[in-house]
Design a protein around this motif. Structure first.
Motif, short mmCIF file in Angstrom:
data_model
loop_
_atom_site.label_atom_id
_atom_site.label_comp_id
_atom_site.label_asym_id
_atom_site.label_seq_id
_atom_site.Cartn_x
_atom_site.Cartn_y
_atom_site.Cartn_z
N ASP A 164 0.77 -1.16 -0.06
CA ASP A 164 -0.07 -0.03 0.12
C ASP A 164 0.75 1.22 -0.05
O ASP A 164 0.34 2.21 0.28
N ALA A 165 2.21 1.09 -0.19
CA ALA A 165 3.07 2.45 -0.47
C ALA A 165 2.38 3.22 -1.42
O ALA A 165 2.07 3.09 -2.48
N ASN A 166 2.49 4.58 -0.80
CA ASN A 166 1.89 5.71 -1.59
C ASN A 166 3.00 6.57 -2.33
O ASN A 166 3.32 7.78 -1.89
N ILE A 167 3.73 6.02 -3.18
CA ILE A 167 4.80 6.64 -3.95
C ILE A 167 4.02 7.43 -5.23
O ILE A 167 3.63 6.64 -5.98
N CYS A 168 4.19 8.69 -5.13
CA CYS A 168 3.27 9.41 -6.07
C CYS A 168 4.02 9.90 -7.52
O CYS A 168 3.84 10.13 -8.27
N GLY A 169 5.48 9.40 -7.45
CA GLY A 169 6.39 9.67 -8.50
C GLY A 169 7.86 9.22 -8.25
O GLY A 169 8.11 9.13 -7.28
N PHE A 170 8.59 9.38 -9.53
CA PHE A 170 9.81 9.10 -9.26
C PHE A 170 10.88 10.01 -10.44
O PHE A 170 10.13 10.03 -11.44
N ARG A 171 11.80 10.08 -10.52
CA ARG A 171 12.64 10.66 -11.64
C ARG A 171 14.24 10.49 -11.33
O ARG A 171 14.68 10.47 -10.05
N ASP A 172 15.23 10.40 -12.16
CA ASP A 172 16.58 10.26 -11.97
C ASP A 172 17.20 11.73 -11.53
O ASP A 172 16.37 12.69 -11.77
N GLY A 173 18.35 11.78 -11.26
CA GLY A 173 19.10 12.95 -10.39
C GLY A 173 19.88 13.65 -11.53
O GLY A 173 20.83 14.22 -11.03
N TYR A 174 19.86 13.06 -12.73
CA TYR A 174 20.92 13.82 -13.79
C TYR A 174 20.03 14.64 -14.96
O TYR A 174 19.20 14.08 -15.61
N TYR A 175 20.39 15.82 -14.99
CA TYR A 175 19.76 17.05 -15.79
C TYR A 175 20.76 18.17 -15.87
O TYR A 175 21.40 18.24 -15.03
N LYS A 176 20.30 18.85 -17.23
CA LYS A 176 21.14 19.92 -17.15
C LYS A 176 20.95 21.19 -16.12
O LYS A 176 19.70 21.17 -15.83
N PRO A 177 21.59 21.96 -15.55
CA PRO A 177 21.37 22.95 -14.56
C PRO A 177 20.23 23.90 -15.04
O PRO A 177 19.23 24.22 -14.35
N ASP A 178 20.23 24.12 -16.43
CA ASP A 178 19.01 24.93 -16.90
C ASP A 178 17.60 24.37 -16.96
O ASP A 178 16.45 24.67 -17.12
N GLU A 179 17.48 23.10 -16.59
CA GLU A 179 16.48 22.29 -16.54
C GLU A 179 15.75 22.27 -15.33
O GLU A 179 14.94 21.60 -15.08
N GLU A 180 16.64 22.73 -14.24
CA GLU A 180 16.26 22.41 -12.55
C GLU A 180 14.70 22.95 -12.56
O GLU A 180 14.05 22.36 -11.79
N ASN A 181 14.27 24.03 -12.85
CA ASN A 181 12.72 24.52 -12.76
C ASN A 181 11.90 23.73 -13.27
O ASN A 181 10.95 23.37 -12.61
N THR A 182 12.12 22.96 -14.44
CA THR A 182 11.10 22.22 -15.10
C THR A 182 10.94 21.20 -14.55
O THR A 182 9.97 20.76 -14.21
N VAL A 183 12.06 20.47 -13.96
CA VAL A 183 12.34 19.25 -12.99
C VAL A 183 11.53 19.38 -12.00
O VAL A 183 10.58 18.75 -11.63
N ALA A 184 11.63 20.56 -11.19
CA ALA A 184 10.95 20.98 -9.93
C ALA A 184 9.31 20.97 -10.12
O ALA A 184 8.60 20.48 -9.45
N GLU A 185 8.96 21.73 -11.40
CA GLU A 185 7.75 21.89 -11.65
C GLU A 185 6.98 20.41 -12.14
O GLU A 185 5.79 20.07 -11.71
#
Ligand code: UDP
Length: 247
Positions: free
Chosen positions: A133-154
């Protein structure tokens, strides 16, 4: 629920560590989620204490944390040696597993963020097998370009997490939390280092006897000696020396 009062804490080589048990930490998590505001929980090991002393930006983030638990044998050893009251051990891996286990029952939405491509997804799959019953709402890896950070956060924000586990290593994960906590909108942020590697089975946990004798850090470095781990290893003799020579 009202926010909990500040806890008893100690200062180890300049860095605050709260004397809080796993149970107390879980009470804090519940109150932070009820508050609706972002809170940062830090799990402190010896390498973090050294980073705290050497990186002012990192130190300022840690000083603002809602809660700082003690993660690891090095911190416990130093406290004993310096006659400081020893804080209970609440490690990032144990706390993360506990939060996932409770997430279904409590209705807490947990997001796994960080690790190499595929690791967070595999971690989510393994934890769902362990806690159906784990409530894991999403996942993503930790590799992206610095200018993508805001999009990743969104993208993370769109899944409406209550708890964000950020597994990108010290101090990258803490700096992400500082910059993005308002945008992501979760209530609890924890930098959890290699926890998703452990959950996914990419990295095995040390045998129980090694965990009990405080040698898990050694096992992890020896089983995957990459540059980041070796840097961490180099911090340990400096931490030991600092402790042994403290007047
Ligand atoms: N990592 C990441 N993004 C990066 C660099 C590292 O997601 O840009 C991940 C890496 O894949 C590993 C974790 O961060 O899973 C670091 O784990 P480690 O145990 O070294 O963390 P620490 O001991 O510093 O907390």
């Amino acid at each position: 629920m009202a926010e909990l009062p500040p806890r008893e804490s100690i200062t180890l080589h300049g860095m605050r560590i709260d004397r809080v048990t796993m149970e107390g930490t879980l009470e804090c998590v519940a109150s932070y989620i009820a508050s609706g505001r972002p809170h940062h929980i830090v799990t402190a090991d010896a390498s973090m204490v050294m980073t705290y002393r050497e990186d002012k930006e990192f130190a300022a983030i840690v000083d603002q944390a809602a809660l700082i638990t003690s993660d690891g044998a090095g911190v416990l050893w130093a406290c004993k040696r310096l006659n400081l009251p020893v804080p209970p051990k609440v490690s990032g891996v144990d706390l993360s597993a506990m939060l996932v286990e409770l997430s279904g029952k409590k209705g807490w939405r947990v997001f796994f963020f960080g690790g190499a491509p595929g690791v967070a997804e595999a971690a989510a799959q393994k934890m769902r097998e362990r806690f159906p019953d784990a409530n894991i709402c999403g996942f993503r890896d930790g590799y992206y370009k610095p200018d993508e950070e805001n999009t990743v956060a969104e993208q993370i924000a769109a899944t409406k997490p209550d708890i964000l586990l950020v597994a990108m290593g010290i101090p990258r994960q803490e700096k992400f939390i500082l910059r993005q906590k308002e945008r992501v909108g979760a209530k609890v942020y924890i930098g959890v280092g290699g926890t998703l590697d452990v959950f996914s089975g990419t990295v095995k946990r040390a045998p129980v006897w090694m965990q009990r004798s405080g040698l898990e850090w050694f096992y992890r470095i020896a089983s995957n000696p990459n540059a980041a781990r070796l840097k961490k290893l180099a911090a340990l003799p400096r931490f030991a020396l600092l402790t042994l020579t403290k007047k």
